[in-house]
Design an enzyme around this catalytic site. Structure first.
Site, short mmCIF file in Angstrom:
data_model
loop_
_atom_site.label_atom_id
_atom_site.label_comp_id
_atom_site.label_asym_id
_atom_site.label_seq_id
_atom_site.Cartn_x
_atom_site.Cartn_y
_atom_site.Cartn_z
CG HIS A 149 -1.63 1.27 1.48
ND1 HIS A 149 -2.52 1.89 0.62
CD2 HIS A 149 -1.49 2.10 2.55
CE1 HIS A 149 -2.90 3.04 1.15
NE2 HIS A 149 -2.30 3.19 2.32
CG HIS A 157 0.87 6.97 4.19
ND1 HIS A 157 1.25 6.19 3.14
CD2 HIS A 157 -0.39 6.58 4.50
CE1 HIS A 157 0.26 5.36 2.81
NE2 HIS A 157 -0.75 5.58 3.62
CD GLU A 172 -3.70 5.72 12.86
OE1 GLU A 172 -3.09 6.66 13.42
OE2 GLU A 172 -4.91 5.50 12.98
CG ASP A 173 -1.77 1.28 10.35
OD1 ASP A 173 -2.58 1.63 11.23
OD2 ASP A 173 -2.00 1.40 9.14
CG ASP A 181 -3.75 6.91 2.51
OD1 ASP A 181 -3.45 5.71 2.42
OD2 ASP A 181 -4.42 7.39 3.45
CG ASP A 183 -25.86 14.00 -24.16
OD1 ASP A 183 -25.70 15.21 -23.94
OD2 ASP A 183 -26.80 13.53 -24.80
MN MN Z 1 -2.62 4.57 4.00
#
Ligand code: MN
Length: 722
Positions: free
Chosen positions: A48, A72, A76-77, A139, A260
Site C-alpha cells: 500500500h 505514511h 499509525e499502524d 492514499d 453527452d
Molecule cells: Mn494509507
C-alpha cells in the site's frame, strides 16, 4: 508491487536532485516496520505505501513527498514513532508524516452539505503543508482502488461517502482532475450501484448504435484543422459514468447523443493557436448557443484553463470540444503538481523547493469572488480557524483561540448559558482551554442557566461574549429585584408599617419609575436608598432616619467602628442573602473573605449592588462617611447546599524539609481545599505564607486553623481580616 530500484529510478528520472539514499532508507524502513502485516486483499501491507508513493511519482513530486508516502502509515499502524522518524529522516519528513497521520485519524461523517464544506475546510486547515494533502489524496485513491476487498458493506459505504463529499472535491480544488474523477467513480460504485449500472447499459447501447463515430469525428476535426494550417492533437474521451449521471441529475436531462458521453479535445502549441482553432471550428460547423466558455482569459479558481464550446459537428451530431495548449493540458491533468514541475524546469536549483506552493497560493489568491477565495485552498487562510466536533460528529468552526465556552455558545445559546464544564477528546478540561483542530468537545450542562461573568475573559467569539453579557445582565437584574424586594419589606417593617406593593405603586410617579419591579431593581443595585423610598411613601415621618438614631446605634459599637451606620445585635434581624450569586448582585469582599457564621454587613455601591464584609473588617472604616449605604445582612445558608467559600489565612511555617507537605496534608485531612498559596516572606528559619482555602463556613475554617496550630512545624496561624 513496485520494487525499490524502480521507485528510485522513477523519481530520479524527473528530479535529478532526488535524494536516492533517503528514498532507499524510507523504502527499507517502511518494509521492515510493516513486516508481515497484510491488507484486506491478502497482499502484504507494505504494497500500500509503495503504491501510494507510485501514484505520487506520476505527479513528479519531490523526494520529501515520496518518502512521506512510503512512511505514511508507519506511525499509525506499526511500532514506529514520530520521534524515531524525526531522528532517521529529519524534521521536515517527520512533520509531513505527522500531518498525514493526524488526517488519517479523523473520521469524517458528512451529513448535510454545510457539514461537508466545513469538513473540507478542516482537512485543509490540518494540512499545514500542501504535500500532506497530496499524500492523503494518493492514499485515499489507492484505498479506493482496493475498496472492494473490504467485507463490511457499511464500512465501504462510509468510506465512499467520505471520499465523495470530502476528498474528491479537495482533489478538484487542487486541480487534480484525474484523481477527482477516479475517486468519484469508485465511490459511485458503492453509493449508487443501480444508477451506475443503468448509465453503463445506456453507454453500451449508444456505442452500439453509433459504431466508431468518435474516431470519425476526431479524424474529421483533425483534417479541418490541418487544412487551416494548425498543428493540433485531437482526441475523444468518454466521460466517466459518474460525471454523466451527475450531469443528468443537475441539468435534469437524459443522455441521448454522443455529445453527452464523449468530450473532444484539441491540444495546440500556443494561445493564439487556441483562438485560431476555435475560429476554424466555428467557421466549419454551426455552434450550439450558450455553450461557449473562455477559461483561457478567465481561468477557473483552481488554475484550469481551456476554451469550451459545442457545435453541430460531423454527422449532424452535437459535439463538445475543449481547446487548450499543451501546458494548460498538463495543468488540467496534474493540477498543483504541474506548477511545481514547471517551476523546476524554468528555474532549476533556485534553492526553494516551495516555489510551486507559492505559485499555487498566488493562483488561489487571484480567485474571483471572496467566497471562492475563502473556500479554496490558501492554507494559511485557515490558520486563524479551528474546526471541532460535537459528540454527534457535527463540525463547529471557530476562530483560533476559542475555548469550550465559545464552542457551547456556537452550538446554541442555551447550551452556552447552562455550560458548567467540558470534556475535550474524552478528558475533562478547564473551560479556558484553547481548542485545537479536530477536537471532539462535549459540554457538561446544569439544569439552570448560570453563566459565569468571568467567562467574558476566556472567550474569543463575539457571539459568546454578547450572550454572556446578556445572561449576566438578566441574572443581575433578577437578583437586584429579589434583593430590592427584601430591602423594601425590611424598611417598611423597621419603620413600623405593614409592607404592601400598593404603597409602592402609589409613589411610582414621584420616583419617576414605571413599575414596582423597577423600584426593586433600583433598591437592589443601590441607586435608590431605603430611606429615600420611605420618605416618598411616608412623607413627614422622619424620626427613624435621623442622625440621632444612627448615633444611638453607634454608641454600642466597638470604638473603631463608631460614627458608621453599622447595625448592632447578632444580625438575626438582617436581610438574608440566601440564593444570591456571588459576583452578580452581591460581592464577597476580597479584604476579609467573609464566611457563613461571620457577622456580616453590606455596603451598597451605586450600580454595583452590595459588597459584603465581616463586621470587624478594617476596610469598613473607609466607608463610614455614608451611613445610609450600610446594610444589616445575615447568611441564612441552605444546609442542603452549603456552597463553597474562600477563607484566607496567614501562617508562619518553619523552613525545614517536609513542612509544606505537612501543612497541605493537615488541610486536606480536614476537607479543606487550597485554592491559592503564596509565600510572602522567606527567612533563614521561617516562611510567611498566605493561603486561600475553600471551606463551607466559619466553623470549618476555625477547625482547620486549630488543626494547623497543633502541627509542630507551624509556628503561628491567623485568619486575615481586611
Ligand atoms: Mn494509507
Amino acid at each position: 508491487m513496485i520494487r525499490q530500484y524502480e521507485l528510485v529510478e522513477r523519481v530520479s528520472a524527473y528530479d535529478p536532485n532526488a535524494d536516492e539514499a533517503l528514498l532507499n532508507r524510507a523504502y527499507v524502513f517502511s518494509l521492515t516496520a510493516h513486516g508481515s502485516q497484510t491488507r484486506a486483499s491478502g497482499d502484504p501491507y507494505f504494497s500500500h505505501p509503495v503504491e501510494v508513493a507510485g501514484i505520487l511519482t506520476e505527479y513528479r513530486l519531490d523526494t520529501a513527498t515520496i518518502v512521506t508516502a512510503l512512511l505514511h502509515d508507519t506511525v499509525e499502524d506499526t511500532v514506529a514513532t514520530i520521534d524515531e522518524i524525526g531522528e532517521v529522516f529529519g524534521p521536515e519528513i517527520a512533520k509531513l508524516v505527522d500531518g498525514v497521520t493526524k488526517l488519517s485519524k479523523l473520521e469524517l461523517r458528512p451529513e448535510a452539505n454545510q457539514q461537508a464544506e466545513n469538513l473540507r475546510k478542516l482537512v485543509l486547515a490540518m494540512s499545514d503543508d500542501i504535500r500532506v494533502l497530496l499524500v492523503k489524496l494518493a492514499d485515499r485513491l489507492h484505498n479506493m482502488r482496493t475498496l472492494h476487498y473490504l467485507a463490511n458493506p457499511d464500512k465501504r459505504r462510509r468510506i465512499a461517502a467520505e471520499t465523495m463529499e470530502i476528498y474528491a472535491p479537495l482533489a478538484e480544488r487542487l486541480g487534480m482532475q484525474r484523481i477527482k474523477q477516479e475517486l468519484e467513480d469508485i465511490s459511485f460504485v458503492e453509493l449508487n450501484p443501480e444508477a451506475r449500472d443503468s448509465v453503463l447499459r445506456r453507454l453500451e447501447y449508444l456505442r452500439a448504435g453509433t459504431g466508431n463515430l468518435a474516431e470519425k469525428i476526431s479524424a474529421e476535426l483533425q483534417q479541418v484543422l490541418s487544412e487551416a494550417g494548425i498543428v493540433a492533437e485531437v482526441s475523444g474521451r468518454e466521460k466517466t459514468p459518474f460525471s454523466i449521471w451527475r450531469k443528468m441529475q443537475r441539468d435534469n436531462v437524459t443522455f441521448e447523443q454522443l455529445a453527452d458521453i464523449v468530450a473532444f479535445r484539441i491540444v495546440v502549441d500556443s494561445i493564439p493557436d487556441c483562438y485560431q482553432a476555435l475560429g476554424v471550428v466555428h467557421g466549419e460547423y454551426p455552434m450550439v448557443p450558450d455553450r461557449f466558455k473562455d477559461y483561457i482569459s478567465t481561468p477557473k479558481r483552481n488554475g484550469y484553463r481551456s476554451i469550451h464550446t459545442a457545435v453541430i459537428g460531423p454527422g449532424n451530431s452535437r459535439v463538445e470540444i475543449q481547446i487548450r495548449t499543451r501546458q494548460m493540458h498538463q495543468v488540467a491533468e496534474l493540477g498543483v503538481a504541474a506548477h511545481w514541475q514547471y517551476k523546476q524546469q524554468l528555474t532549476p536549483k533556485d534553492g526553494s523547493q516551495y516555489r510551486w506552493l507559492q505559485e499555487l497560493l498566488e493562483i488561489l489568491e487571484h480567485a474571483h469572488s471572496p467566497e471562492e477565495f475563502l473556500e479554496h485552498t490558501k492554507l494559511e487562510m485557515f490558520h486563524d480557524q479551528v474546526f471541532c466536533f460535537t459528540p454527534r460528529g457535527e463540525v463547529i468552526a471557530l476562530p483560533r483561540g476559542a475555548t469550550p465556552v465559545d464552542f457551547a455558545y456556537a452550538v446554541h445559546t442555551d447550551v452556552g448559558d447552562t455550560c458548567v464544564g467540558a470534556k475535550v477528546n474524552g478528558r475533562t478540561v478547564p473551560l479556558r482551554t484553547e481548542l485545537g483542530n479536530g477536537d471532539q468537545v462535549e459540554i457538561l450542562r446544569s439544569k439552570t442557566p448560570a453563566p459565569d461573568p468571568a467567562w467574558e475573559n476566556v472567550v474569543a467569539t463575539g457571539k459568546a461574549r454578547s450572550a454572556i453579557r446578556r445572561a449576566v445582565r438578566n441574572k443581575q437584574r433578577d437578583e437586584y429585584r429579589r434583593l430590592g424586594s427584601a430591602i423594601a419589606e425590611k424598611a417598611f417593617r423597621e419603620a413600623g408599617h405593614e409592607f404592601t406593593e400598593r404603597a409602592l405603586e402609589n409613589v411610582l410617579r414621584t420616583l419617576n419609575m414605571s413599575s414596582v419591579e423597577e423600584v426593586y431593581v433600583a433598591l437592589g443595585d443601590g441607586t435608590l436608598s431605603s430611606r429615600q423610598l420611605l420618605e416618598r411613601v411616608f412623607p413627614g415621618e422622619r424620626r427613624w432616619y435621623s442622625r440621632g438614631a444612627f448615633d444611638a446605634i453607634n454608641r454600642m459599637l466597638p470604638a473603631r467602628l463608631r460614627r458608621s451606620g453599622v447595625p448592632r445585635g447578632d444580625g438575626e434581624a438582617g436581610l438574608p442573602i440566601r440564593g444570591l450569586t456571588p459576583g452578580v448582585a452581591v460581592h464577597y469582599a476580597e479584604c476579609c473573605h467573609p464566611l457563613p457564621g461571620d457577622r456580616i454587613v453590606g455596603v451598597m455601591t451605586k450600580g454595583r449592588g452590595v459588597d459584603i464584609h465581616t463586621i470587624d473588617c478594617e476596610r469598613l472604616e473607609g466607608a463610614q462617611d455614608d451611613p445610609e449605604a450600610w446594610m444589616d445582612l445575615r447568611w441564612d445558608v441552605d444546609p442542603a447546599e452549603p456552597g463553597e467559600h474562600v477563607g484566607r489565612i496567614v501562617a508562619v511555617v518553619s523552613n525545614e524539609p517536609g513542612s509544606l507537605s505537612n501543612l497541605s496534608s493537615v488541610i486536606a485531612r480536614n476537607m479543606g481545599n487550597i485554592s491559592n498559596l503564596k509565600i510572602t516572606n522567606r527567612s533563614q528559619d521561617f516562611f510567611d505564607m498566605q493561603l486561600d482555602i475553600e471551606v463551607s463556613d466559619l466553623k470549618h475554617l476555625t477547625d482547620i486553623i486549630a488543626a494547623l496550630r497543633a502541627t509542630p512545624c507551624i509556628s503561628s496561624v491567623e485568619r486575615v481580616r481586611g
